[in-house]
Each structure stands twice: as C-alpha cells, then as structure tokens.
Design a protein around this motif. Structure first.
Motif, PDB file in Angstrom:
ATOM      1  N   MET A 212       0.814  -1.218   0.000  1.00 15.33           N
ATOM      2  CA  MET A 212       0.000   0.000   0.000  1.00 15.33           C
ATOM      3  C   MET A 212       0.842   1.261   0.000  1.00 15.33           C
ATOM      4  SD  MET A 212      -3.252  -0.698  -0.111  1.00 15.33           S
ATOM      5  CE  MET A 212      -4.496   0.167   0.865  1.00 15.33           C
ATOM      6  N   ASN A 213       2.114   1.141   0.308  1.00 11.08           N
ATOM      7  CA  ASN A 213       2.981   2.310   0.457  1.00 11.08           C
ATOM      8  C   ASN A 213       4.233   2.125  -0.396  1.00 11.08           C
ATOM      9  OD1 ASN A 213       1.470   3.632   2.819  1.00 11.08           O
ATOM     10  ND2 ASN A 213       1.868   1.560   3.566  1.00 11.08           N
ATOM     11  N   PRO A 214       4.073   2.276  -1.707  1.00 14.72           N
ATOM     12  CA  PRO A 214       5.219   1.972  -2.572  1.00 14.72           C
ATOM     13  C   PRO A 214       6.372   2.958  -2.405  1.00 14.72           C
ATOM     14  CG  PRO A 214       3.353   2.829  -3.849  1.00 14.72           C
ATOM     15  CD  PRO A 214       2.853   2.601  -2.462  1.00 14.72           C
ATOM     16  N   PHE A 215       6.073   4.217  -2.070  1.00 15.49           N
ATOM     17  CA  PHE A 215       7.127   5.233  -2.033  1.00 15.49           C
ATOM     18  C   PHE A 215       6.988   6.151  -0.820  1.00 15.49           C
ATOM     19  CE2 PHE A 215       6.262   4.356  -6.571  1.00 15.49           C
ATOM     20  CZ  PHE A 215       7.472   3.751  -6.892  1.00 15.49           C
ATOM     21  N   PRO A 216       7.189   5.625   0.369  1.00 13.67           N
ATOM     22  CA  PRO A 216       7.019   6.491   1.538  1.00 13.67           C
ATOM     23  C   PRO A 216       8.238   7.371   1.780  1.00 13.67           C
ATOM     24  CG  PRO A 216       7.671   4.305   2.238  1.00 13.67           C
ATOM     25  CD  PRO A 216       7.532   4.250   0.730  1.00 13.67           C
ATOM     26  N   ASP A 217       7.976   8.616   2.198  1.00 15.23           N
ATOM     27  CA  ASP A 217       9.033   9.456   2.766  1.00 15.23           C
ATOM     28  C   ASP A 217       8.775   9.537   4.260  1.00 15.23           C
ATOM     29  OD1 ASP A 217      10.594  10.125   0.521  1.00 15.23           O
ATOM     30  OD2 ASP A 217       9.097  11.593  -0.124  1.00 15.23           O
TER      31      ASP A 217
ATOM     32  N   VAL B  27       3.988   9.288   6.516  1.00 13.52           N
ATOM     33  CA  VAL B  27       4.832   8.800   5.422  1.00 13.52           C
ATOM     34  C   VAL B  27       5.022   9.833   4.311  1.00 13.52           C
ATOM     35  CG1 VAL B  27       4.444   6.372   5.932  1.00 13.52           C
ATOM     36  CG2 VAL B  27       2.896   7.536   4.353  1.00 13.52           C
ATOM     37  N   GLY B  28       4.937  11.137   4.667  1.00 12.33           N
ATOM     38  CA  GLY B  28       5.306  12.146   3.688  1.00 12.33           C
ATOM     39  C   GLY B  28       4.258  13.217   3.490  1.00 12.33           C
ATOM     40  N   ARG B  29       3.654  13.245   2.293  1.00  7.80           N
ATOM     41  CA  ARG B  29       2.615  14.239   2.028  1.00  7.80           C
ATOM     42  C   ARG B  29       1.578  14.202   3.157  1.00  7.80           C
ATOM     43  NH1 ARG B  29       3.676  12.334  -2.949  1.00  7.80           N
ATOM     44  NH2 ARG B  29       2.138  10.647  -2.883  1.00  7.80           N
TER      45      ARG B  29
ATOM     46  N   GLN C 133      -3.123  -4.059   4.433  1.00  4.01           N
ATOM     47  CA  GLN C 133      -4.507  -3.672   4.122  1.00  4.01           C
ATOM     48  C   GLN C 133      -4.888  -3.797   2.653  1.00  4.01           C
ATOM     49  OE1 GLN C 133      -5.143   0.345   5.701  1.00  4.01           O
ATOM     50  NE2 GLN C 133      -3.606  -0.008   7.298  1.00  4.01           N
ATOM     51  N   ILE C 134      -4.101  -4.521   1.886  1.00  2.41           N
ATOM     52  CA  ILE C 134      -4.332  -4.508   0.440  1.00  2.41           C
ATOM     53  C   ILE C 134      -5.571  -5.289   0.021  1.00  2.41           C
ATOM     54  CG2 ILE C 134      -2.913  -6.549  -0.113  1.00  2.41           C
ATOM     55  CD1 ILE C 134      -2.568  -3.380  -2.148  1.00  2.41           C
TER      56      ILE C 134
ATOM     57  N   SER D  44      -0.899   7.160  -1.501  1.00  2.00           N
ATOM     58  CA  SER D  44      -0.303   6.307  -0.472  1.00  2.00           C
ATOM     59  C   SER D  44       0.269   7.112   0.689  1.00  2.00           C
ATOM     60  CB  SER D  44       0.774   5.415  -1.087  1.00  2.00           C
ATOM     61  OG  SER D  44       1.859   6.200  -1.554  1.00  2.00           O
ATOM     62  N   GLN D  45       0.622   8.363   0.469  1.00  3.55           N
ATOM     63  CA  GLN D  45       1.180   9.145   1.583  1.00  3.55           C
ATOM     64  C   GLN D  45       0.064   9.796   2.412  1.00  3.55           C
ATOM     65  OE1 GLN D  45       4.497  11.627   0.354  1.00  3.55           O
ATOM     66  NE2 GLN D  45       5.666   9.884  -0.372  1.00  3.55           N
ATOM     67  N   PHE D  46      -0.870  10.468   1.750  1.00  3.37           N
ATOM     68  CA  PHE D  46      -1.974  11.068   2.512  1.00  3.37           C
ATOM     69  C   PHE D  46      -2.808  10.011   3.243  1.00  3.37           C
ATOM     70  CE2 PHE D  46      -1.542  14.679  -0.563  1.00  3.37           C
ATOM     71  CZ  PHE D  46      -1.302  15.672   0.377  1.00  3.37           C
TER      72      PHE D  46
ATOM     73  N   TRP E 133      -2.084   7.541   4.893  1.00  5.45           N
ATOM     74  CA  TRP E 133      -1.577   7.194   6.223  1.00  5.45           C
ATOM     75  C   TRP E 133      -2.270   8.001   7.322  1.00  5.45           C
ATOM     76  CZ3 TRP E 133       1.795   3.325   7.322  1.00  5.45           C
ATOM     77  CH2 TRP E 133       2.298   3.272   8.645  1.00  5.45           C
TER      78      TRP E 133
ATOM     79  N   ARG F 270     -13.200  -2.411  -2.775  1.00  2.00           N
ATOM     80  CA  ARG F 270     -12.081  -3.169  -2.215  1.00  2.00           C
ATOM     81  C   ARG F 270     -12.446  -3.879  -0.905  1.00  2.00           C
ATOM     82  NH1 ARG F 270      -6.132  -2.599  -1.929  1.00  2.00           N
ATOM     83  NH2 ARG F 270      -6.215  -0.680  -3.147  1.00  2.00           N
ATOM     84  N   TYR F 271     -13.072  -3.125   0.017  1.00  2.00           N
ATOM     85  CA  TYR F 271     -13.358  -3.690   1.338  1.00  2.00           C
ATOM     86  C   TYR F 271     -14.839  -4.041   1.520  1.00  2.00           C
ATOM     87  CZ  TYR F 271      -8.753  -1.773   2.653  1.00  2.00           C
ATOM     88  OH  TYR F 271      -7.415  -1.473   2.737  1.00  2.00           O
TER      89      TYR F 271
END
Lengths: 433, 433
Positions: free
Chosen positions: A27-32, A55-57, A250-251, B96-98, B100, B150-151
């Motif tokens: 679910m988080n391919p590119f986390p910062d 995880v970033g933004r 959670q995928i 994926s970042q937001f 979170w 999805r869920y």
C-alpha cells in the motif's frame, strides 16, 4: 510563580526514504518517512518532545493539527497537567469542537496523542526515569486513572483493571532485573520490504538470524508468484525453525485475504498482518476463522481503544499491534494493554517508521512489568532505519531490545537532524529540488 | 487547449452559533457551526463549490487538509476528472502518503470528500442538473463504477449492486413526477436542542406539527430527570400520534445507554440516535437487542463505508444516517446507500449544521429514484439554521423537502456570507472580539 507551559513548537520533518525504497509495501510503494514533531516548553526551561509518524505528504496537515491544539495547552500550570495526565488527555480528546474532526480518530486523535506524549516526556524527565519505569512505578489506581472508560466498560471495568494490575504486581522486582539484564525480544522487518531484490532479501534474512532476531517479516500482497518466491527464498535463508510473518498492509478484501493466505499457507506464516481494512472487525474475525492456525494480527492503524475492544470481543485477532503515535497517546495505549490482558491476547507492538521503536519499547516493557507480566508470544518489531537521528536511540543485543535507562519517552531527536530534514527548507530537501 | 483545474481555493467560514445555544447537545454544548469551504476553478471559468461541516475550533485544520490535497488536483484535465468521478475519488483516497493520515477517516477523509463533492458540483452545473437528477440518470454500470469495492465485496458485490439498481429502474419516471410534485418527507430537530428552555421546546414542538413535519427529535443524555420532563412536554405538545426520536450524541457507554433508554421507554421514542461511540459496531448491536422495539440509529459520524458495512452485517442498527460531508464524498455515500438497500435498512440522512440539508437531500432523493425506490420509513432531518447563506437554500412545504431544480450539489454560499463570516477576519468575528 507557578510553572506553566509557555510554548508548543512544531516542526515538519521528512526523510527522503522513497529514494531507496526503504519501507516499501503493497500500500505504500514510495514512503518518505516523516515526523510531525513537537516540543512543549515550560516557564522553567524544561522541554517535552514527541512526534507523530507519517509517510510524507500530509505531514504538514498533522503539524497544523498539533499546532491548533496549542490553544488548549499553552498557559496551563505544569503541576496540574503532570499531576493528572489522565484528566489532561481526556480534556484534549474531549474538547467539544475539536472532537468533531474525529471523533477519536485520524489527524486530530494523533495530534492529541502527540501532545499527551510530550507531557509524558516532560514528566519522565522531571522524575529522571525512562517512561517504562515511570509507568510501572505508578499505583494500580494511578494507572487506571489514565484510562477513559466511557466506551470501554462493557469489556473492562475499572475494578477489573485494578484486579489485573494488582495481580501483576507479584514478581515485578524480578521482572525488572530480568529486563535490565536481558531486554525484550524483537523481530525484524528489515529484510522484507517489497522494493528489495531477491539477493538483498536473502542476505538480510540471514543477517537477521545471525543477529538473533526471533522472527522476520515479509511484505506481501502485490503479486502472488512474487510472494511465493520470496517466502521460499526467506525460508531457505532462515532455516526451518525461525518463524516468518507476512504483512499485507490492508491490500485485500476479506475473501481475497482468505484465498491469498490459502496459497501462502504451505510456507507456514507465523501471522498475517493487516490482511484488510483496519476498521473491519467482522472481516478480521472471518479471516481468522478461515486461515487458522495462521495467526491474524492488526492494530498499527487502529484508531482508538473502541476498535481494539471490539477486535478482542469478536475474537478477531491473535496478536494486538499497538503503535506509539496512532491513538490518543500513552493513555490510550495503556487502555489497549489492559484490554489485551483481559482477553489474554499478546501485544506485539508495531515499530519502525521514525522513532516508533524508540517510543513503543517503553509500552511493551511496561506491559511486561505491570500488565501482562509475561514475554511469552510477545516481541517488538524492529527496523533498522533512522535511529541515528535520536538522542536516545534503541539499542539491540542478540536480537533483543535493551531496556532504556535514560529519562523520557524516547522521541527526542538531535537538533542537527531536525535542522537537516525540516521540510521543505532543510538542506536535505533544498539540495534535492 | 484542454480545459483543466487551475485553482483550489479554500476558506475558513464560521458562524457564532454558540452565542444562542443553537445546536447544543450532550456532547456539543457550545458549537460554532462552521464550514471548511472550497472552490475548484477551471481554466474555462467554471466553478465547483463544496464544504466540510465542523463545529468551530479545528475548522482551520480541515481547511489545511483540503488545501494540502490540491497538489493532487490542480492541473488535472476537467474532462478526465468529470468523466470518471469514481476513479478520481479512488485516486484521492488512495494516495499512499496522505492515506496514512486516516486511513479513510477523520480530517483527511473529509478533505477527500469535499474535493470529490466539488467535482460533482462542477459536473452537475456543466450538465445543468441538480445532483439527484444527475445521479439518477446514470446507468447502473456508471453508478457501480463510483464505488470502491475493495473492502465491501464480502457484503455487496458489484454484480449484486447492478442487480439492485436494475430492479429499481422500474417506475422511476413515476417516482420522479411524485418527487417533483410532493417532495420528500422531513423531520425536525429544531425544537429539541438541550440549550432551549421548556417554553421554547413546547412552542417549537407545536410549530413543528403545525408545519407538517413527520417527526420531531430531542437531544437527551445530560440529565435523566430533564430528559423525562422534556419528553413529557414534547409529547403533550405534539399529541400521541407524532413520533419523537431522541439523540444522545455518543454520550453513553453501552450499558449506560441500555439503562437510560429503559427509563425513557415509557415515552415510546421512535429511535435512539448515537447512543454510544460511532465506532462501536458490537456495542450498537447489543444496545439494539436490549432496547427494541425502540429503533437504533447512527451514522452521522460514521467514518467510511467499512463501518456501515459492519453495522449492517451485525444487524446493529434500524436506521442508517448518512452525512453529506463526513465520508469520502458522494461516491462513498452511494456505496452506503447500496449497502443499506442490500440489507433492507432505511436511510434517514443527518442534516442541519451548515449546508447539510442543502446537500444531503440530493442523496435521499437519488436513493428514492434509483436505489431503494421507496420513501417508506424514510425522512430527512431538517433544522432551521443558516439556510439564508446558501445560493440555493432548501425549500420545505408541508413538512417535506421540495425537490431542488437548480443545477449543482447545493453547497454554494453567497459571496457576501462568505465574506461576513470568514474567520477570524470577517466582520462577524472582528466586531465580536
């Protein structure tokens, strides 16, 4: 002059981890990996530090929420706050206007938790104790006083919580000696990120076993044939005795989780973590019934104790995964530890991220000291990321967390790291754009 | 030149309603009804307006969250966005970042919903249709395409949703004529705020009946003897045939709710609304078993469709209360309407606040047109607050919502109102401090 809280300083801190695919999952391919960081300052010059991991933004939104709550905090007398941190937490979470933004969930709950935790850091430093020892030294009545029982009494009454805590007081001195001598067991997720190639997975898996970790964990859920191949590689690397857990972040939907885990079952995963939405209590219960004896674990995205209460009431999970910065702070995590003990389910904290290992180890050790009073079936996640930025980084020996002995909750970062990675103006970011 | 989204403008709008105790309930004694307001602007000069309702402090955090998401929106081609609003919603919620910061809950989910809704406003205006007619005119396939399954598949598959929608297409033209002629039934909460004295309660209750409302609702849960007295006054005022619902706004734990409702049962409340935490699915199920035949209603604080799915799977509620600005926008509310129809539970939308009546009426009317295809046991909440600030205010006749005929989703406010009530610099606030 009464000592009071005079400032709540916030800072947006981000690490460019996506450049190396550290932390990459389905679910988080590119986390910062990021921290919404805060410092509570008092009129006598003391400081309490804390953070929310993101995880970033959106880290800026988390910072804004913490800052918004400062109107409820700045000006309060320190003795009043630290003398009843349960009341302080309930006051923040119960503010009738801010509460609307949750209630008890998402950005506003994490902001509340961050401020509660900063106050705990202040108190722990004032008392010269690491958080786990501070908490374990409280009386059962004081510990129960930290919990908001409003929505929990149908599963756990204050009287039951007191009984649990009193029963766990036997042997505490011996447990403390053992903790200080031998630490607390850990497992590691370092080998298992989706973005790592097979060679790196095999190498890091072997290193994990050599380092003494009790278990390794692999991210799964993007591609079934990849998962099967990676499980085979990891199994070959660690041998037949070291458990391997898997984590889907959670995928899946409920039925998809059941089907996918049937395919992975021959590799005997120790647990499946976050098979579906963290909110889906009934879904986890169905998955657990279907995938046993594979355990079901969740909780790092569990918004509040009401969710954990239901996961336990519904016998939906085998492993409770608390997170240091997701719920409304240490007080909520104490509630979750008590609930887990009541239902006899082990707590294996989520960690990694930014500072999560440093913080959550205190809660696991408090659990061992004063709540569950056991390490059986329990271990703290460990990821080898970003520890160098912390003033009191975790220390591992033989695959076990050493019990921290320095005062505080573990969240304090080096001033140089804060400056370097402040977003977007710190040198780490300014030079990259 | 491709037309694209060129700006996402936000504004912090607050009404000083706490000065008059409008909107006061057991959990919200002093709300300042507020809107985190946004305008999506396109390169051809079109605008889509939307808002998130909050109750005061923290509205700035909600605004910050909407603004933060602008990086995902500004620059997108309008045709691409409006041509597949399902994909647009999933893209925003799935960043994926937001993500979170939720996931799918709290400030970030409401921000996502606000942007999705602004895009719907843009589309409805472009097509010259009120939202309910726009939605009802979509094909079953297009409607199903709005939903993130999805869920949800373990409770509702896309194929089942298609079947539901196809079955509901019979008689739609006749329902549209009826809706345009007679509107949609309403109940009112105007008499029942906790801050109103007995005389005002009695007077407003009588007026509600005279105005033709199907039901009135009273806030309860602060003081049992007050509740009993107020129920008696209201019952005397409305006579024996008009239902009276009660609303505890989450004040109780599970057992407390059951006990309190036993005391109120002689007054035959039509439903008990929000008896406990909105997250407590198993708690609502227990309460429902205990308080029947009194109905259990909840949903205005339901964070996402996964929560509603479980409330329905657990047979925990008799009434689904959707809210226009809590979940991830119209798309999520379409999902919830489909789930409710699958389980045969009526939807009675939450409204009031700022613009909630104006927006949510479209969803109830869409439900009638294309999903449940009935008004039986259904009514939209009505509160007589703040409608004058809207360009297309709701219109009621004989206690029924008139079907809106102007294009859009209903959220657009007058420029003068936006200016007057902008916080903290608008004249309404500047003059008060």
């Amino acid at each position: 002059m009464t000592t009071s809280i005079v400032e709540l300083e916030t800072r947006d801190v981000r690490f460019p981890t996506s450049r190396f695919l550290d932390g990459s999952d389905a679910m988080n391919p590119f986390p910062d990996y990021s921290a919404a960081y805060l410092v509570l300052r008092t009129s006598d010059g003391a400081e309490g530090h804390s953070l929310v991991f993101t995880v970033g933004r959106g880290n800026d939104v988390q910072v804004a929420a913490i800052q918004a709550l400062s109107s409820l905090v700045v000006g309060l007398p320190v003795d009043e706050v630290l003398g009843d941190l349960g009341a302080f937490g309930r006051r923040l979470a119960g503010d009738s206007q801010f509460r609307w933004l949750g209630p008890d969930k998402g950005v506003i709950a994490m902001a509340t938790g961050a401020i509660v935790n900063a106050a705990w850091d202040l108190r722990a430093r004032r008392e010269g104790l690491p958080l786990w020892q501070l908490l374990a030294g409280l009386s059962p009545e004081e510990i129960v006083g930290l919990v908001d029982f409003r929505y929990l009494r149908d599963a756990l009454t204050p009287a039951e919580a007191l009984d649990l805590l009193r029963a766990a007081s036997d042997g505490r001195a011996a447990r403390e000696r053992r903790l200080l001598a031998d630490g607390y067991p850990a497992y590691t997720t370092t080998p298992g990120w989706l973005g790592y190639d097979d060679e790196k997975l095999a190498r890091l898996s072997k290193e994990a076993v050599a380092d003494g970790f009790r278990m390794i964990k692999l991210k799964v859920g993007s591609d079934l044939s990849d998962d099967l191949r990676r499980l085979r590689i990891a199994r070959d690397a660690v041998g037949s005795d070291v458990p391997i857990a898997v984590d889907a972040n959670q995928i899946w939907g409920v039925d998809e989780a059941i089907e996918w885990m049937a395919a992975l079952a021959p590799y005997r995963p120790y647990w499946i973590e976050e098979p579906t939405s963290p909110d889906d209590i009934l879904g986890h219960a169905r998955i657990r019934q279907a995938v046993g004896p594979i355990r079901v674990a969740t909780g790092e995205h569990g918004a509040n104790p009401v969710l954990f209460k239901q996961l336990l009431q519904a016998h939906a999970i085998d492993v409770v995964q608390i997170d240091a910065t997701r719920v409304g702070g240490i007080n909520d995590n104490v509630a979750i530890l008590l609930l887990a003990a009541k239902f006899g389910v082990p707590v294996c904290p989520h960690a990694g991220g930014v500072g999560l290992c440093e913080m959550v180890q205190h809660l696991a050790m408090f659990d061992y000291m004063a709540v569950s009073a056991t390490q059986d079936g329990r271990m703290i996640e460990y990821v080898d990321h970003l520890h160098q930025h912390f003033v009191d980084p975790v220390e591992l020996r033989g695959g076990r967390y050493r019990a921290p002995t320095t005062p505080g909750i573990g969240a304090r970062m080096h001033a140089a790291s804060l400056a370097e990675f402040t977003y977007p103006d710190g040198p780490a970011w300014a030079s990259s754009t």
